[in-house]
Design a protein around this motif. Structure first.
Motif, short mmCIF file in Angstrom:
data_model
loop_
_atom_site.label_atom_id
_atom_site.label_comp_id
_atom_site.label_asym_id
_atom_site.label_seq_id
_atom_site.Cartn_x
_atom_site.Cartn_y
_atom_site.Cartn_z
N GLU A 1 40.39 43.71 58.76
CA GLU A 1 40.70 44.57 57.58
C GLU A 1 41.02 44.13 56.24
O GLU A 1 40.68 44.90 55.46
CB GLU A 1 42.02 45.48 58.40
N ILE A 2 41.59 42.94 56.34
CA ILE A 2 41.86 42.25 55.13
C ILE A 2 40.63 42.24 54.23
O ILE A 2 40.31 42.16 53.03
CB ILE A 2 42.75 41.10 54.95
N ILE A 3 39.36 41.51 55.10
CA ILE A 3 38.22 41.36 54.39
C ILE A 3 37.67 42.80 54.13
O ILE A 3 36.94 42.93 52.79
CB ILE A 3 37.29 40.68 55.64
N SER A 4 37.83 43.79 54.75
CA SER A 4 37.26 45.19 54.50
C SER A 4 37.86 45.48 53.20
O SER A 4 37.04 45.84 52.46
CB SER A 4 37.72 46.12 55.59
N TYR A 5 39.05 45.34 52.81
CA TYR A 5 39.94 45.82 51.57
C TYR A 5 38.95 45.12 50.42
O TYR A 5 38.63 45.89 49.60
CB TYR A 5 41.15 45.54 51.68
N TYR A 6 38.82 43.66 50.51
CA TYR A 6 38.43 42.96 49.35
C TYR A 6 36.67 43.20 49.25
O TYR A 6 36.29 43.06 48.03
CB TYR A 6 38.78 41.53 49.47
N ILE A 7 36.05 43.69 50.37
CA ILE A 7 34.47 44.25 50.17
C ILE A 7 34.54 45.37 49.49
O ILE A 7 33.76 45.75 48.50
CB ILE A 7 33.92 44.11 51.33
N THR A 8 35.65 46.01 49.89
CA THR A 8 35.60 47.59 49.37
C THR A 8 36.26 47.71 47.76
O THR A 8 35.65 48.43 47.29
CB THR A 8 36.57 48.50 50.30
N ASN A 9 36.78 46.60 47.55
CA ASN A 9 37.45 46.61 46.33
C ASN A 9 36.88 45.35 45.56
O ASN A 9 37.78 44.46 45.30
CB ASN A 9 38.88 46.69 46.27
N PRO A 10 35.78 45.20 44.97
CA PRO A 10 35.08 43.86 44.85
C PRO A 10 35.92 43.14 43.49
O PRO A 10 35.89 42.10 43.32
CB PRO A 10 33.89 44.27 44.60
#
Lengths: 233, 233
Positions: free
Chosen positions: B214-223
């Motif tokens: 989920e943390i990876i998802s956040y940083y992928i979604t908010n580059p």
């Protein structure tokens, strides 16, 4: 001096995502865990105090964390569970599934394919790769294990895959990371106990299981110590 | 006013362990990781600035964290790697091996038995248990899988076992935790994606793999977002 009329409804704050602390993002996942659990139990609302109690995060931090993303909940009432869940999922980029590949079809890779936690959480395993010729074309669950030499071609024809999970031994992890990065993967989760070199535009996390045990060791060795502050482990 | 002679050598601070923040303990494991790596490379010393760079933790925090436990290093010179390593191991309670049992001999349990990270880090796997009759008496590496019904007896006759690792499905995790706790286990690491109920005097950590993604998802979604603050994942 003239008193101006001021809107009492706080506006959604226009804070660039880069100013949001990493620890806030970690805590958002903890709020989401609680909200999911309550939602599954059919509970539709939660007070601020209950959210703090369930997450063991103090109320100041809860309010501060959520305030980065606008207004949630109703003063004196609390939070509507389905709405808060959806908002948290939106913030964390979980409203669409992340297509994910697993590289390494050993015991760990096999465990990850079957891991309950990923299911229905927005992380869709789409393919599993291994370098061992004796494993290729064998099955894990619904997946036929593919050769790691097909990884680049697979990712080049499946551009919607965003996350790669590395479950190979430490000696091969950087090689696999390089393949994933060259194929445009945006996020890497690595289970090998080494530190990978990745470019700045790739999001990378390592699951270091030793760290968990070391922290447990500290608190066993110091039984008077109490955990204070954020708990991420 | 008379100027008193003051020792310039700071004394070891007499801070009770309970006042040390949890986040400090997490960072100590990160310092240990770097110090181990440099030690393995045959490097005998590191400057403060290098320690900060290697751990990506700012110098204020590094100094503050270490200051809880006395004085390390020499001003203007830095840290002696073997000494710092030994001190960190002492603080974290790692100078004697923690005898550890694994409950669950599925893919995850098997992967954990073979996990490089535990080897030589002070966590000695001493036994592996499972509830599946078809697995009992089979081998994983050097271990013969034992019945989970023997777990209490094993722990009662092996009182030096301090840590139990739970690698069973979520549905059985609390049952296993209760057995471990009843047998006097002091620390539990749980891989099942559920929250266990444990008494206050048992140290408990859960490895929540979904959180990492989920943390990876956040940083992928908010580059544009940049990780700031402590990085635990």
């Amino acid at each position: 001096m003239e008193r101006k009329a001021v809107s009492r409804i706080p506006r959604k704050k226009d804070i660039a995502p880069k100013q949001i602390p990493y620890s806030t993002i970690v805590r958002l996942t903890q709020y989401l865990r609680v909200v999911e659990k309550l939602n599954d139990l059919g509970i539709s609302g939660i007070s601020s105090a209950e959210l703090c109690e369930e997450t063991r995060i103090n109320s100041f931090l809860v309010r501060k964390d959520l305030s980065y993303f606008g207004e949630f909940g109703t003063r004196g009432v609390g939070y509507d569970i389905p709405s808060l869940r959806l908002e948290l999922e939106k913030i964390l980029g979980l409203t669409e599934a992340h297509r994910t590949v697993i590289v390494g079809a050993g015991n760990l890779g096999t465990a990850l394919v079957h891991y309950d936690g990923f299911k229905e959480k927005g992380f869709k395993i789409v393919a599993v790769f291994d370098s061992d010729p004796s494993k290729i074309d064998k099955k894990i669950g619904d997946f036929v294990i593919e050769s790691v030499f097909m990884l680049e071609e697979y990712l080049n024809t499946n551009k919607d895959v965003t996350i790669g999970i590395i479950a190979v031994p430490a000696s091969g992890a950087q090689f696999i990371a390089n393949l994933l990065i060259a194929s445009g993967i945006k996020g890497i989760l690595c289970f090998a106990p080494i530190q990978l070199m990745v470019p700045d535009d790739v999001v990378y996390s390592a699951v270091d299981l030793t760290t968990y045990l070391e922290i447990i060791s500290y608190y066993i060795t110091n039984p008077d110590a109490r955990r204070t502050g954020d708990m991420h482990y």
